[in-house]
Design a protein around this motif. Structure first.
Motif, PDB file in Angstrom:
ATOM      1  N   LEU A   6       5.107   1.165   5.488  1.00 41.22           N
ATOM      2  CA  LEU A   6       4.446   0.151   4.662  1.00 41.22           C
ATOM      3  C   LEU A   6       4.749   0.410   3.187  1.00 41.22           C
ATOM      4  N   PHE A   7       4.811  -0.641   2.370  1.00 39.73           N
ATOM      5  CA  PHE A   7       5.195  -0.521   0.957  1.00 39.73           C
ATOM      6  C   PHE A   7       6.546   0.210   0.902  1.00 39.73           C
ATOM      7  N   SER A   8       7.473  -0.241   1.723  1.00 38.48           N
ATOM      8  CA  SER A   8       8.682   0.547   1.985  1.00 38.48           C
ATOM      9  C   SER A   8       9.657   0.594   0.818  1.00 38.48           C
ATOM     10  N   GLY A   9       9.527  -0.339  -0.152  1.00 37.01           N
ATOM     11  CA  GLY A   9      10.491  -0.378  -1.244  1.00 37.01           C
ATOM     12  C   GLY A   9      11.902  -0.483  -0.684  1.00 37.01           C
ATOM     13  N   CYS A  10      12.839   0.210  -1.321  1.00 31.61           N
ATOM     14  CA  CYS A  10      14.232   0.127  -0.855  1.00 31.61           C
ATOM     15  C   CYS A  10      14.488   1.099   0.295  1.00 31.61           C
ATOM     16  N   GLY A  11      13.486   1.948   0.653  1.00 30.70           N
ATOM     17  CA  GLY A  11      13.632   2.705   1.898  1.00 30.70           C
ATOM     18  C   GLY A  11      13.802   4.204   1.798  1.00 30.70           C
ATOM     19  N   GLY A  12      13.393   4.847   0.693  1.00 24.73           N
ATOM     20  CA  GLY A  12      13.518   6.307   0.593  1.00 24.73           C
ATOM     21  C   GLY A  12      12.781   7.025   1.721  1.00 24.73           C
ATOM     22  N   LEU A  13      11.527   6.636   1.924  1.00 21.63           N
ATOM     23  CA  LEU A  13      10.708   7.289   2.953  1.00 21.63           C
ATOM     24  C   LEU A  13      11.291   7.009   4.349  1.00 21.63           C
ATOM     25  N   SER A  14      11.664   5.749   4.571  1.00 16.59           N
ATOM     26  CA  SER A  14      12.247   5.362   5.876  1.00 16.59           C
ATOM     27  C   SER A  14      13.495   6.190   6.187  1.00 16.59           C
ATOM     28  N   PHE A  28       7.614  -3.007   5.797  1.00 18.30           N
ATOM     29  CA  PHE A  28       6.955  -4.138   5.138  1.00 18.30           C
ATOM     30  C   PHE A  28       6.890  -3.891   3.631  1.00 18.30           C
ATOM     31  N   ASP A  29       7.194  -4.912   2.854  1.00 18.15           N
ATOM     32  CA  ASP A  29       7.060  -4.860   1.398  1.00 18.15           C
ATOM     33  C   ASP A  29       6.999  -6.324   0.947  1.00 18.15           C
ATOM     34  N   TRP A  30       6.733  -6.558  -0.319  1.00 19.89           N
ATOM     35  CA  TRP A  30       6.698  -7.963  -0.759  1.00 19.89           C
ATOM     36  C   TRP A  30       7.649  -8.240  -1.923  1.00 19.89           C
ATOM     37  N   TRP A  31       8.435  -7.253  -2.331  1.00 22.07           N
ATOM     38  CA  TRP A  31       9.282  -7.421  -3.512  1.00 22.07           C
ATOM     39  C   TRP A  31      10.708  -7.739  -3.057  1.00 22.07           C
ATOM     40  N   ASP A  32      11.168  -8.966  -3.353  1.00 24.49           N
ATOM     41  CA  ASP A  32      12.456  -9.432  -2.824  1.00 24.49           C
ATOM     42  C   ASP A  32      13.638  -8.503  -3.121  1.00 24.49           C
ATOM     43  N   LYS A  48       8.699  -9.432   4.721  1.00 27.69           N
ATOM     44  CA  LYS A  48       8.025  -9.682   3.437  1.00 27.69           C
ATOM     45  C   LYS A  48       6.560  -9.979   3.746  1.00 27.69           C
ATOM     46  N   GLN A  49       5.674  -9.146   3.236  1.00 29.80           N
ATOM     47  CA  GLN A  49       4.255  -9.330   3.544  1.00 29.80           C
ATOM     48  C   GLN A  49       3.406  -8.783   2.414  1.00 29.80           C
ATOM     49  N   ASP A  50       2.371  -9.538   2.043  1.00 26.76           N
ATOM     50  CA  ASP A  50       1.399  -9.038   1.071  1.00 26.76           C
ATOM     51  C   ASP A  50       0.414  -8.136   1.825  1.00 26.76           C
ATOM     52  N   LEU A  51       0.547  -6.842   1.612  1.00 23.25           N
ATOM     53  CA  LEU A  51      -0.246  -5.878   2.405  1.00 23.25           C
ATOM     54  C   LEU A  51      -1.691  -5.774   1.894  1.00 23.25           C
ATOM     55  N   SER A  52      -2.008  -6.505   0.814  1.00 18.21           N
ATOM     56  CA  SER A  52      -3.418  -6.517   0.399  1.00 18.21           C
ATOM     57  C   SER A  52      -4.217  -7.436   1.329  1.00 18.21           C
ATOM     58  N   PRO A  73       1.638   3.488  -1.123  1.00 17.31           N
ATOM     59  CA  PRO A  73       1.131   2.346  -1.889  1.00 17.31           C
ATOM     60  C   PRO A  73       1.444   2.531  -3.369  1.00 17.31           C
ATOM     61  N   PRO A  74       1.572   1.439  -4.132  1.00 11.93           N
ATOM     62  CA  PRO A  74       1.914   1.570  -5.558  1.00 11.93           C
ATOM     63  C   PRO A  74       0.887   2.400  -6.301  1.00 11.93           C
ATOM     64  N   CYS A  75       1.341   3.050  -7.367  1.00 11.57           N
ATOM     65  CA  CYS A  75       0.491   4.075  -7.971  1.00 11.57           C
ATOM     66  C   CYS A  75       0.209   3.885  -9.446  1.00 11.57           C
ATOM     67  N   ASN A  91      -6.234  -0.606  -5.494  1.00 13.93           N
ATOM     68  CA  ASN A  91      -6.893  -1.142  -4.295  1.00 13.93           C
ATOM     69  C   ASN A  91      -5.969  -1.172  -3.093  1.00 13.93           C
ATOM     70  N   LEU A  92      -4.662  -1.142  -3.344  1.00 18.36           N
ATOM     71  CA  LEU A  92      -3.730  -1.150  -2.215  1.00 18.36           C
ATOM     72  C   LEU A  92      -3.812   0.155  -1.427  1.00 18.36           C
ATOM     73  N   THR A  93      -4.295   1.225  -2.085  1.00 15.68           N
ATOM     74  CA  THR A  93      -4.542   2.475  -1.356  1.00 15.68           C
ATOM     75  C   THR A  93      -5.687   2.260  -0.365  1.00 15.68           C
ATOM     76  N   ASN A 275      10.881   4.402  -7.987  1.00 16.63           N
ATOM     77  CA  ASN A 275       9.722   4.255  -7.082  1.00 16.63           C
ATOM     78  C   ASN A 275       9.843   5.113  -5.823  1.00 16.63           C
ATOM     79  N   ALA A 276      11.091   5.388  -5.431  1.00 13.86           N
ATOM     80  CA  ALA A 276      11.322   5.917  -4.070  1.00 13.86           C
ATOM     81  C   ALA A 276      10.842   7.360  -3.895  1.00 13.86           C
ATOM     82  N   VAL A 277      10.516   7.669  -2.658  1.00 13.89           N
ATOM     83  CA  VAL A 277      10.318   9.064  -2.274  1.00 13.89           C
ATOM     84  C   VAL A 277      11.727   9.632  -2.088  1.00 13.89           C
ATOM     85  N   PRO A 278      12.058  10.777  -2.701  1.00 12.74           N
ATOM     86  CA  PRO A 278      13.396  11.322  -2.458  1.00 12.74           C
ATOM     87  C   PRO A 278      13.644  11.456  -0.947  1.00 12.74           C
TER      88      PRO A 278
HETATM   89  C1  LIG Z   1       5.951   3.345  -4.748  1.00  8.56           C
HETATM   90  S1  LIG Z   1       6.866   2.003  -4.122  1.00  8.56           S
HETATM   91  C2  LIG Z   1       7.270   2.579  -2.503  1.00  8.56           C
HETATM   92  C3  LIG Z   1       8.567   3.324  -2.424  1.00  8.56           C
HETATM   93  C4  LIG Z   1       9.005   3.634  -1.027  1.00  8.56           C
HETATM   94  N1  LIG Z   1       8.032   4.396  -0.275  1.00  8.56           N
HETATM   95  C5  LIG Z   1      10.331   4.404  -1.020  1.00  8.56           C
HETATM   96  O1  LIG Z   1      10.354   5.561  -0.626  1.00  8.56           O
HETATM   97  O2  LIG Z   1      11.353   3.822  -1.411  1.00  8.56           O
HETATM   98  C6  LIG Z   1       5.612   0.829  -3.780  1.00  8.56           C
HETATM   99  C7  LIG Z   1       6.087  -0.471  -3.151  1.00  8.56           C
HETATM  100  O3  LIG Z   1       4.935  -1.293  -2.885  1.00  8.56           O
HETATM  101  C8  LIG Z   1       5.327  -2.636  -2.963  1.00  8.56           C
HETATM  102  N2  LIG Z   1       4.126  -3.483  -3.121  1.00  8.56           N
HETATM  103  C9  LIG Z   1       3.333  -3.585  -4.210  1.00  8.56           C
HETATM  104  N3  LIG Z   1       2.317  -4.432  -3.947  1.00  8.56           N
HETATM  105  C10 LIG Z   1       2.476  -4.866  -2.669  1.00  8.56           C
HETATM  106  C11 LIG Z   1       1.742  -5.746  -1.837  1.00  8.56           C
HETATM  107  N4  LIG Z   1       0.631  -6.345  -2.248  1.00  8.56           N
HETATM  108  N5  LIG Z   1       2.183  -5.955  -0.584  1.00  8.56           N
HETATM  109  C12 LIG Z   1       3.319  -5.349  -0.154  1.00  8.56           C
HETATM  110  N6  LIG Z   1       4.055  -4.497  -0.891  1.00  8.56           N
HETATM  111  C13 LIG Z   1       3.631  -4.256  -2.148  1.00  8.56           C
HETATM  112  C14 LIG Z   1       6.266  -2.662  -4.151  1.00  8.56           C
HETATM  113  O4  LIG Z   1       7.113  -3.785  -4.078  1.00  8.56           O
HETATM  114  C15 LIG Z   1       6.998  -1.321  -4.021  1.00  8.56           C
HETATM  115  O5  LIG Z   1       8.226  -1.506  -3.377  1.00  8.56           O
END
Ligand SMILES: C[S@@+](CC[C@H](N)C(=O)[O-])C[C@H]1O[C@@H](n2cnc3c(N)ncnc32)[C@H](O)[C@@H]1O
Length: 388
Positions: A6-14, A28-32, A48-52, A73-75, A91-93, A275-278
């Motif tokens: 979740l909040f996968s960004g470009c995929g560091g954690l994945s 899942f993420d919402w940033w194109d 693409k999903q709003d995880l809130s 989740p974003p920080c 709040n996303l946490t 943003n990514a996790v190494p």
């Molecule tokens: C800290 S980054 C995650 C980085 C990711 N774990 C990685 O290793 O690449 C947080 C991500 O949360 C996404 N995000 C922020 N608000 C969101 C929302 N409401 N729903 C889904 N994704 C959201 C951002 O687009 C961003 O990619």
């Protein structure tokens, strides 16, 4: 184990979890721009999903029946301890914890900045995790002690259903190095420089770094050399002839593979890299979890040995195999059980996926690989029949 990011960004954690041998089923993420990069490089689906929107997200994510949910989740909105001005992104946490409590995967992993652990949002999330039945391991990991040439400190909260608190602490501690990884140790002289400029957050900090130390945290912006920069007492050399690291070099410091394809504007790329996790830090955490699981279970081979004779009889009686074919299947299954722990997985697709990831398996000829896969499938049919 089926994993959802979740909040996968470009995929560091994945990438790190996949590299450790776990099977990521969806992200899942919402940033194109980040979704586009993820899709370009990683084969499983990203949505693409709003995880809130917790209810809608739970519906979508549950369809993948995850055994593990991972996510950062974003920080940006975390305040320092005690302040009550945390914004929407904090709040996303809480949304993340509500998704976990609703789906209750066997494991979850949450990554965040160090100060998140003292935030009000995290305290709420922690309560939700505990009430849902999770034992928690909470720790701040310095990436440079986990095989990454970057001093990046991140908070990890790892939960397992029905487990004691601190269950993973020993394994996490035992694998950390006692000295930080430097850029030169990781890359040799690939960058072709000895020192580089990294724009400081404020001028009380130095801007010049050596490759014989870990890089400072890779942030989401990469500024050029400030025209008026004057030497800081901590700078190891003069600025003359130095340059900032390039976007690609910063991605490498985040331990993304060289063949990873970056799309989008420079600003977007820098943001998702920062943003990514190494990748190697994510791999470090995933490997610790895998080691923990392996300790709880008998090894695949041990478990198979207990069932071997019953399996042999079943092959003859139910599958109608000749004695010779039966012996072949049993010996292939014996071989496969050294590579994958069939008892620890529920789905045959996961077992076959894990088997396919093993270097030893990849080295077999195509026909041996297919024989091993068939033996594993027969063994799984036997287990299912035996359980009835
Ligand atoms: C800290 S980054 C995650 C980085 C990711 N774990 C990685 O290793 O690449 C947080 C991500 O949360 C996404 N995000 C922020 N608000 C969101 C929302 N409401 N729903 C889904 N994704 C959201 C951002 O687009 C961003 O990619």
């Amino acid at each position: 184990m089926k994993v959802v990011d979740l909040f996968s960004g470009c995929g560091g954690l994945s990438l790190g979890f996949e590299g450790a041998g776990l099977n990521i089923n969806a992200a899942f993420d919402w940033w194109d721009p980040a979704i586009a990069v993820y899709r370009e490089n990683i084969s499983h689906p990203i949505f693409k999903q709003d995880l809130s929107d917790v209810d809608a997200s739970v519906k979508l994510i549950s369809a993948f029946r995850p055994d593990m949910i991972i996510g950062g989740p974003p920080c940006q909105d975390f305040s320092h301890a005690g302040k009550r001005n945390e914004g929407n992104r904090a709040n996303l946490t809480i949304a993340y914890s509500e998704i976990i409590a609703a789906i209750r995967p066997k494991y979850f992993v949450m990554e965040n900045v160090g100060r998140a652990q003292n935030s009000i949002a995290f305290k709420d999330a922690e309560r939700t995790f505990r009430e849902a039945g999770y034992g928690l391991t909470m720790t701040v990991l310095d990436a440079s002690l986990c095989g990454v040439p970057q001093k990046r400190k991140r908070f990890f909260c790892i939960g397992k259903l029905g487990e004691a608190n601190g269950f993973l602490s020993c394994i996490l501690a035992s694998h950390q190095s006692d000295r930080p990884m430097t850029i030169r140790e990781y890359f040799g002289d690939e960058f072709g420089i000895d020192h580089y400029y990294r724009h400081p957050r404020n001028y009380s900090r130095r801007a010049i770094f050596s490759i014989d130390e870990p890089a400072p945290t890779v942030r989401g912006v990469n500024r050029p050399i400030a025209p008026g920069y004057s030497k800081h007492a901590g700078d190891p050399v003069d600025l003359k002839g130095l340059r900032p690291l390039t976007t690609d070099e910063r991605a490498q410091l985040q331990t993304f593979p060289l063949n990873f394809k970056w799309l989008g504007t420079k600003t977007d790329k820098e943001q998702m890299i920062g943003n990514a996790v190494p990748v190697d830090l994510a791999k470090f955490v995933a490997k610790c979890i895998i080691e923990y699981e392996a300790k709880l279970l008998p090894s695949g081979e041990e478990a198979f040995m207990k069932n071997k004779e019953k399996f042999r009889k079943w092959l003859i009686a139910t599958e109608g195999l000749t004695l010779r074919s039966t012996n072949d299947v049993v010996s292939r299954m014996n071989r496969a059980s050294r590579l994958v722990d069939v008892e620890s997985e529920n789905d045959i697709e996961d077992i076959v996926f894990k088997l396919g990831k093993q270097e030893e398996f990849k080295a077999f000829s195509m026909s041996v690989r297919s024989q091993l896969r068939r033996a594993v499938c027969l063994y799984r049919d036997f287990q299912t029949a035996d359980a009835v």
